[in-house]
Design an enzyme around this catalytic site. Structure first.
Site, PDB file in Angstrom:
ATOM      1  N   HIS A 186       0.804  -1.221   0.000  1.00  0.00           N
ATOM      2  CA  HIS A 186       0.000   0.000   0.000  1.00  0.00           C
ATOM      3  C   HIS A 186       0.847   1.287   0.000  1.00  0.00           C
ATOM      4  CE1 HIS A 186       0.125  -0.342   4.385  1.00  0.00           C
ATOM      5  NE2 HIS A 186      -0.750  -1.311   4.419  1.00  0.00           N
ATOM      6  N   HIS A 218      -4.838 -10.217  13.229  1.00  0.00           N
ATOM      7  CA  HIS A 218      -4.980  -8.962  12.485  1.00  0.00           C
ATOM      8  C   HIS A 218      -5.777  -9.212  11.210  1.00  0.00           C
ATOM      9  CE1 HIS A 218      -4.073  -5.181  10.720  1.00  0.00           C
ATOM     10  NE2 HIS A 218      -2.898  -5.439  10.205  1.00  0.00           N
ATOM     11  N   GLU A 247      -6.002  -7.377   8.423  1.00  0.00           N
ATOM     12  CA  GLU A 247      -5.507  -6.926   7.116  1.00  0.00           C
ATOM     13  C   GLU A 247      -5.235  -8.141   6.210  1.00  0.00           C
ATOM     14  OE1 GLU A 247      -2.399  -3.940   7.255  1.00  0.00           O
ATOM     15  OE2 GLU A 247      -2.884  -3.290   5.222  1.00  0.00           O
ATOM     16  N   ASP A 291      -3.197  -9.194   4.049  1.00  0.00           N
ATOM     17  CA  ASP A 291      -1.946  -9.949   3.918  1.00  0.00           C
ATOM     18  C   ASP A 291      -1.890 -11.085   4.941  1.00  0.00           C
ATOM     19  OD1 ASP A 291      -1.822  -7.695   5.620  1.00  0.00           O
ATOM     20  OD2 ASP A 291       0.353  -7.723   5.674  1.00  0.00           O
ATOM     21  N   HIS A 346      -1.556  -1.887  14.072  1.00  0.00           N
ATOM     22  CA  HIS A 346      -1.856  -0.564  13.540  1.00  0.00           C
ATOM     23  C   HIS A 346      -3.289  -0.437  13.024  1.00  0.00           C
ATOM     24  CE1 HIS A 346      -1.187  -1.501   9.051  1.00  0.00           C
ATOM     25  NE2 HIS A 346      -1.155  -2.643   9.689  1.00  0.00           N
ATOM     26  N   ASP A 371       1.906  -7.560  13.263  1.00  0.00           N
ATOM     27  CA  ASP A 371       2.758  -6.637  12.495  1.00  0.00           C
ATOM     28  C   ASP A 371       3.882  -6.019  13.341  1.00  0.00           C
ATOM     29  OD1 ASP A 371       1.596  -6.859   9.992  1.00  0.00           O
ATOM     30  OD2 ASP A 371       0.209  -5.208  10.297  1.00  0.00           O
ATOM     31  N   TYR A 398      10.320  -0.546   8.392  1.00  0.00           N
ATOM     32  CA  TYR A 398       8.922  -0.937   8.630  1.00  0.00           C
ATOM     33  C   TYR A 398       8.278   0.021   9.636  1.00  0.00           C
ATOM     34  CZ  TYR A 398       4.972  -4.044   9.387  1.00  0.00           C
ATOM     35  OH  TYR A 398       3.703  -4.568   9.460  1.00  0.00           O
ATOM     36  N   HIS A 409       5.696 -10.541   9.743  1.00  0.00           N
ATOM     37  CA  HIS A 409       6.527 -10.287   8.549  1.00  0.00           C
ATOM     38  C   HIS A 409       8.001 -10.387   8.945  1.00  0.00           C
ATOM     39  CE1 HIS A 409       3.182  -8.602   6.201  1.00  0.00           C
ATOM     40  NE2 HIS A 409       2.877  -7.845   7.230  1.00  0.00           N
TER      41      HIS A 409
HETATM   42 FE1  FEO Z   1      -1.255  -4.632   8.847  1.00  0.00          FE
HETATM   43 FE2  FEO Z   1       0.874  -6.992   7.749  1.00  0.00          FE
HETATM   44  O1  FEO Z   1      -0.740  -6.110   7.840  1.00  0.00           O
END
Ligand code: FEO
Length: 397
Positions: free
Chosen positions: A26, A80, A82, A84, A147, A166, A194, A227
């Site tokens: 993003h 989370h 999101e 991903d 986040h 994250d 990051y 990640h």
């Molecule tokens: Fe907030 Fe890795 O997604």
């Protein structure tokens, strides 16, 4: 698939995916790809923590299948929402039909906005809730706005292992799965990028959350984020997070510019020369040639930021306007701000740059503007401005 599942701890396995090719997250330029880290805990109740981006579902499944029959998964923890991390959730639910999804109440709300969840079983958890899955006990800590509103982390008490979503992550695809293998300093470098591009606006919250976690008495021996590499040295990354959240800075000036006919560029270089004369660290970036993700990472721990743009149509040159919007959204704090510009007639760029500095509560220095092309005298002024910024930086703590 050449890379198999990885044992992280007794009966805890990494079953995620490496995404070597992605370069955009993003709008955050991820120059070395990323990974989506899902973890499988094999106990009386088989538990999957997070999933992977949709395109990598089969890769995750192959890794899970090496270890267990995926239809036997009892719990899927969604730290989370999101995509991903939740993108493969509907697919895994088709296989693990009886699995209960564990998440925060905002997590449930978010997942049910993205996916058709009417036949899914949920268990909503909040900070301090525990779930015994056999020998292991999972504890949940909500991380609202770190986040996203739904974010939480999962802590395996017996293993002192934090599955941190994250937080503490890095966008890097790396065959080395541990900080020590990649190199701890290298891992911290990627974690800093990051942090700067995703977590910087939440620095106040992060400070509070770190102290809350300390008060909960959670001892952490390993951090496995969603990640990047896994931290066998949690102390180092937690300490780095404390520094970044406090905007602990060094004697550094970041100069960011764009130019139409090399006049603003000449000012930028003269400011850099002047600042270097003042014996501080200086970084120079071109807004259209350098990754914004790197620029804001340097800004995170700089004491001063100088931004230069030509004036175009009585306002700031559009690429710099874009960068200003990006920087503003990340809310860097405690900086000195310097605007500089070349203009042809009306002027206006420094006014717009200073507006952003003002919103960010930077300490604003007198801007420098020149008409068309800087004269020798004006270049000298730019050099002196650099010296002045360096002096100011050296006196700032
Ligand atoms: Fe907030 Fe890795 O997604």
């Amino acid at each position: 698939m050449t890379f198999k599942s990885l044992k992280v701890n007794e009966n805890v396995y990494w079953v995620g995916a490496l995404d070597w090719d992605e370069r955009d997250f993003h709008n955050f330029e991820i120059v070395r790809g990323t990974s989506y880290n899902a973890y499988l805990i094999i106990d009386d109740k088989i538990t999957l923590v997070d999933t992977v981006k949709y395109e990598f579902f089969h890769e995750m499944m192959e890794r899970i299948k090496e270890l267990i029959d995926p239809s036997k998964i009892d719990y899927i923890i969604s730290n989370h929402v999101e995509i991903d991390h939740s993108g493969s959730l509907p697919k895994i639910k088709e296989v693990a039909k009886n699995a209960t999804i564990i998440c925060t109440s905002k997590g449930k709300e978010g997942l049910c906005r993205y996916f058709d969840c009417k036949n899914w079983d949920f268990k909503v958890v909040k900070t301090g809730d525990e779930l015994k899955i056999g020998r292991k006990t999972l504890m949940f800590v909500e991380m609202p706005m770190l986040h996203w509103p739904d974010s939480m982390v999962t802590y395996i008490k017996e293993d002192k292992l934090l599955l941190s979503s994250d937080a503490f992550g890095q966008h890097i695809a790396s065959i080395e799965r541990y900080d020590e293998e990649l190199g701890v300093e290298e891992a911290i470098k990627w974690a800093k990028i990051y942090y700067a591009n995703i977590l910087m606006p939440f620095s106040e919250l992060i400070k509070r959350k770190l102290s809350e976690i300390e008060k909960l008495g959670i001892q952490i021996e390993m951090i496995a984020p969603a990640h990047g590499v896994i931290w066998k040295n949690p102390g180092k990354i937690v300490s780095a997070y404390k520094d970044w959240a406090e905007f602990k800075s060094e004697n550094k000036l970041v100069v960011v510019y764009d130019t139409m006919w090399n006049s603003t560029k000449a000012l930028a270089k003269a400011i850099v020369d002047g600042a270097k004369h003042g014996n501080i660290k200086v970084r120079l970036f071109h807004v259209r040639k350098d990754p914004w993700s790197e620029i804001v990472t340097e800004i995170l721990d700089a004491k001063a930021v100088a931004i230069g743009a030509p004036t175009m149509h009585n306002t700031v040159f559009p690429p710099v306007a874009g960068f200003l919007a990006y920087m503003k959204s990340l809310k860097p704090k405690n900086k000195i701000g310097v605007a500089f510009s070349s203009y042809g007639w009306g002027g206006g760029a420094v006014r717009e740059i200073n507006k952003v500095f003002e919103e960010l509560k930077f300490e604003i220095m007198e801007p420098l503007q020149v008409k068309y092309k800087p004269t020798e005298d004006e270049l000298k002024k730019a050099f002196e401005l650099g010296v002045e910024v360096a002096e100011k930086i050296s006196k700032t703590y």
